[in-house]
Design a protein around this motif. Structure first.
Motif, short mmCIF file in Angstrom:
data_model
loop_
_atom_site.label_atom_id
_atom_site.label_comp_id
_atom_site.label_asym_id
_atom_site.label_seq_id
_atom_site.Cartn_x
_atom_site.Cartn_y
_atom_site.Cartn_z
N LEU A 1 -4.79 -21.74 8.33
CA LEU A 1 -4.47 -20.15 7.94
C LEU A 1 -5.32 -19.42 8.84
N HIS A 2 -4.68 -18.41 9.66
CA HIS A 2 -5.27 -17.50 10.58
C HIS A 2 -4.76 -16.15 10.15
N ALA A 3 -5.54 -15.28 9.57
CA ALA A 3 -4.96 -13.80 9.22
C ALA A 3 -6.15 -12.88 9.40
N PHE A 4 -5.86 -11.59 9.56
CA PHE A 4 -6.77 -10.64 9.48
C PHE A 4 -6.63 -9.48 8.60
N LEU A 5 -7.47 -9.08 7.64
CA LEU A 5 -7.18 -8.05 6.65
C LEU A 5 -7.74 -6.55 7.28
N TRP A 6 -6.83 -5.78 7.60
CA TRP A 6 -7.12 -4.41 8.06
C TRP A 6 -7.52 -3.52 6.90
N THR A 7 -8.76 -3.46 6.56
CA THR A 7 -9.40 -2.39 5.36
C THR A 7 -10.37 -1.72 5.70
N PRO A 8 -10.14 -0.58 6.50
CA PRO A 8 -11.15 0.24 6.98
C PRO A 8 -11.81 0.94 5.99
N PHE A 9 -13.32 0.67 5.98
CA PHE A 9 -14.14 1.64 4.98
C PHE A 9 -15.30 2.00 5.60
N THR A 10 -15.93 3.03 5.19
CA THR A 10 -17.14 3.64 5.76
C THR A 10 -18.36 2.75 5.02
N LEU A 11 -19.37 2.79 6.09
CA LEU A 11 -20.48 2.09 5.59
C LEU A 11 -21.64 2.97 5.10
N ARG A 12 -21.47 4.10 5.61
CA ARG A 12 -22.59 5.11 5.16
C ARG A 12 -22.05 6.33 4.43
N GLY A 13 -20.94 6.62 4.53
CA GLY A 13 -20.03 7.68 4.01
C GLY A 13 -20.13 9.01 4.40
N THR A 14 -20.39 8.99 5.93
CA THR A 14 -20.57 10.57 6.25
C THR A 14 -19.15 11.00 6.54
N GLY A 15 -19.24 12.29 6.78
CA GLY A 15 -17.71 13.03 6.89
C GLY A 15 -17.23 12.43 8.23
N VAL A 16 -17.96 12.23 9.27
CA VAL A 16 -17.24 11.67 10.64
C VAL A 16 -17.10 10.29 10.42
N GLU A 17 -17.42 9.43 9.42
CA GLU A 17 -16.86 8.09 9.22
C GLU A 17 -15.42 8.22 8.39
N HIS A 18 -15.20 9.24 7.38
CA HIS A 18 -14.13 9.43 6.48
C HIS A 18 -12.82 9.86 7.57
#
Length: 149
Positions: A120-137
């Motif tokens: 099994l080889h797959a990639f789960l695309w789930t972007p999330f912020t690590l610091r929660g800044t406005g730029v990250e959002h």
């Protein structure tokens, strides 16, 4: 059409061809600078549609970018690298004020075949912020809108 490789990719490509892998993250730099990890450089004049990222399959990867890089180029590199299913994919985005914004883009799953169960080889695309800044959002929103098929 011949593939293009990021600058400095030859050593990584050759080591992967003989079954080796670097320790830790591989950096894909869309900005200039020196990085501690093995680093592949993406220059502004490189045709992204022809870039070959297969040497990053199964490796942890961090993409380094800044506002000097067009957002559509950042999204394209993120999507194209995700397609080769890295172990882990992150985006570091440095702003001119010196802040570093970090996003987790997704994770890969790589399981070997066992008996009659296929690998099994797959990639789960789930972007999330690590610091929660406005730029990250805002980056998360752009990446979420352009999720790979």
């Amino acid at each position: 059409m011949r593939p293009w490789y990021a600058s400095n990719a030859r050593a990584l490509l050759e080591s992967r061809q003989i079954g080796m892998r670097p320790e830790g993250y591989v950096t894909v730099a869309m900005v200039s600078g020196q990085f501690d990890a093995p680093t592949l450089y993406v220059r502004d004049d490189m045709p992204l549609e022809r870039m070959d990222w297969r040497m990053l399959a199964g490796l942890p990867v961090v993409i380094e970018a800044s506002p000097a890089v067009a957002l559509n180029r950042i999204v394209r590199v993120c999507r194209d690298i995700a397609k080769v299913q890295p172990e882990d994919l992150r985006l570091h985005f440095a702003t001119p004020d010196g802040d570093l914004h970090q996003l987790q883009i997704g994770v890969g799953t790589h399981l070997p075949a066992v008996a009659d169960v296929p690998a099994l080889h797959a990639f789960l695309w789930t972007p999330f912020t690590l610091r929660g800044t406005g730029v990250e959002h805002r980056l998360k929103g752009a990446l979420s809108r352009h999720a790979p098929a």
